[in-house]
Write a protein that holds these residues in place. Structure first.
Motif, short mmCIF file in Angstrom:
data_model
loop_
_atom_site.label_atom_id
_atom_site.label_comp_id
_atom_site.label_asym_id
_atom_site.label_seq_id
_atom_site.Cartn_x
_atom_site.Cartn_y
_atom_site.Cartn_z
N ASN A 205 17.57 -17.55 60.18
CA ASN A 205 18.54 -18.73 60.03
C ASN A 205 17.77 -19.91 59.66
O ASN A 205 17.19 -20.64 59.16
CB ASN A 205 19.75 -18.28 59.69
CG ASN A 205 20.58 -17.23 59.69
OD1 ASN A 205 19.97 -16.17 58.32
ND2 ASN A 205 22.01 -16.57 59.73
N ARG A 208 14.36 -20.18 58.32
CA ARG A 208 14.47 -20.81 56.65
C ARG A 208 15.05 -21.35 56.68
O ARG A 208 14.29 -22.70 55.78
CB ARG A 208 15.80 -19.83 56.09
CG ARG A 208 14.91 -17.97 56.24
CD ARG A 208 15.59 -17.01 55.93
NE ARG A 208 15.41 -15.70 55.74
CZ ARG A 208 15.37 -14.97 56.88
NH1 ARG A 208 16.64 -15.57 57.77
NH2 ARG A 208 15.28 -14.02 56.78
N LYS A 209 15.80 -22.68 57.31
CA LYS A 209 16.06 -24.11 57.42
C LYS A 209 14.42 -25.07 57.15
O LYS A 209 14.69 -25.50 57.17
CB LYS A 209 17.24 -23.99 58.10
CG LYS A 209 19.14 -23.24 57.73
CD LYS A 209 19.72 -23.21 58.72
CE LYS A 209 20.97 -23.01 58.13
NZ LYS A 209 21.81 -23.20 58.98
N ARG A 211 11.80 -24.16 56.73
CA ARG A 211 11.00 -23.46 55.64
C ARG A 211 9.44 -23.37 56.08
O ARG A 211 8.68 -22.52 56.19
CB ARG A 211 10.57 -24.57 55.02
CG ARG A 211 11.74 -25.28 54.23
CD ARG A 211 10.97 -26.26 53.24
NE ARG A 211 12.55 -26.79 52.50
CZ ARG A 211 12.07 -27.70 51.04
NH1 ARG A 211 10.80 -28.01 51.28
NH2 ARG A 211 13.00 -28.72 50.73
N LEU A 213 10.39 -19.63 56.91
CA LEU A 213 10.33 -18.23 56.28
C LEU A 213 10.65 -18.23 55.51
O LEU A 213 11.82 -18.89 55.07
CB LEU A 213 11.09 -17.62 57.69
CG LEU A 213 11.69 -16.02 57.15
CD1 LEU A 213 9.85 -15.03 56.81
CD2 LEU A 213 12.09 -15.36 58.33
N LYS A 214 9.97 -17.71 54.36
CA LYS A 214 11.00 -17.43 53.00
C LYS A 214 11.83 -16.56 52.95
O LYS A 214 12.69 -16.21 51.59
CB LYS A 214 9.93 -18.01 51.44
CG LYS A 214 9.76 -18.83 51.78
CD LYS A 214 8.37 -19.12 50.51
CE LYS A 214 7.02 -20.69 50.47
NZ LYS A 214 6.56 -20.33 49.72
N ARG A 215 11.28 -14.99 52.44
CA ARG A 215 11.87 -13.65 53.14
C ARG A 215 13.37 -13.77 53.04
O ARG A 215 13.67 -14.30 54.41
CB ARG A 215 11.20 -13.00 53.79
CG ARG A 215 11.60 -11.36 53.37
CD ARG A 215 10.41 -10.32 53.43
NE ARG A 215 10.99 -8.76 52.79
CZ ARG A 215 11.07 -8.61 52.23
NH1 ARG A 215 10.46 -8.84 50.87
NH2 ARG A 215 11.36 -7.44 52.25
N LYS A 216 13.92 -13.09 52.65
CA LYS A 216 15.73 -12.96 53.01
C LYS A 216 15.57 -12.64 54.21
O LYS A 216 16.92 -12.60 54.82
CB LYS A 216 16.33 -12.95 51.41
CG LYS A 216 16.38 -14.18 50.36
CD LYS A 216 17.21 -14.09 49.47
CE LYS A 216 16.71 -15.44 47.77
NZ LYS A 216 17.72 -15.37 47.60
N ALA A 222 9.25 -9.63 56.94
CA ALA A 222 9.92 -11.23 57.68
C ALA A 222 8.80 -11.31 58.26
O ALA A 222 8.82 -12.33 58.85
CB ALA A 222 11.07 -10.97 57.06
#
Length: 254
Positions: A205, A208-209, A211, A213-216, A222
């Motif tokens: 998490n 992703r915040k 940036r 990592l884009k993959r969910k 990932a």
């Protein structure tokens, strides 16, 4: 945040959390109790295996594991009798039960007797500066002997698209020498540059915040994406940023 600012931010957070005080609330405290190399790595491997869920519960159950091994894990693995294994059958941590524990002891004995130990079996299969193929080969070796099919789920396989969080954490503990007394760094045959971040809900998490990592999904794809991003920030010690990502997620609710 540009790359320079991001690196400075994560370097600062990694240095802050990669501190001996981190040990007090982390499962890594279990292998820190031992000095013999084989005791350290077996304690670390078993502790990492049950490292999901509540951290206090993980630590308490890892202590129970060591007590059941008479606090001499290597001697127990190599010299146990069938009668010695009986008390292990009562152990349980979430879906890892006593049958799994017994199987792990037998498979570990196989690794030390026939593959020259945990370090050797991983070091023999490092591919292109990645340990993910080595994890796959380790799982094959670990279950070469007769085994319970149910127990195989407790060793993840990156080649089946698992992020293999727990075993990557174990490898970080063994390979990375942080000079701060947290990661143990007792394996000299593998470079820290080949390590992968133990990707879980917290580190994922935060990544992703930021940036990175884009993959969910938190899967092998990932992990590769995150590895590449972290290696661009520090190609020699990319997984030091696990401390930053985990700390930001768990302790700062970033």
């Amino acid at each position: 945040m540009n790359k320079k600012d991001l690196k400075e931010f994560l370097d600062t957070k990694a240095e802050f959390y990669n501190h001996p005080q981190f040990i007090e609330s982390d499962p890594i405290q279990i292998p820190h109790q031992f000095t013999l190399k084989e005791d350290v790595e077996i304690a670390a491997f078993l502790t990492a295996t049950i490292s999901w869920g509540n951290r206090k519960s993980i630590i308490n159950n890892a202590h129970k594991m060591m007590d059941l091994l008479h606090n001499s894990p290597y001697d127990f693995v190599m010299n146990h009798s069938e009668a010695d294994l009986e008390p292990l059958s009562a152990f349980v941590h979430r879906t890892f039960n006593g049958h799994d524990f017994v199987q792990f002891i037998k498979s570990l004995q196989h690794i030390y007797k026939n593959h020259r130990g945990l370090e050797a079996v991983f070091a023999a299969n490092v591919d292109r500066n990645s340990l993910q193929p080595a994890i796959h080969q380790f799982k094959n070796s670990f279950f070469e002997i007769d085994h319970l099919p149910r127990t195989k789920k407790h060793v993840s396989d990156p080649l089946k698209n698992s992020a293999a969080k727990r075993i990557n954490m174990f490898l970080r503990w063994m390979v990375r020498n942080d000079n701060n007394g947290v990661d143990l760094g007792i394996w000299q045959s593998i470079s820290p540059s080949a390590l992968s971040c133990p990707l879980d809900v917290h580190s994922g998490n935060v990544a992703r915040k930021l940036r990175l990592l884009k993959r969910k999904q938190n899967d092998a794809k990932a992990l590769l994406e995150l590895d590449m991003a972290l290696r661009r920030l520090d190609q020699h010690d990319p997984v030091k940023y696990d401390f930053a990502l985990f700390g930001l997620g768990v302790f700062e609710n970033f």
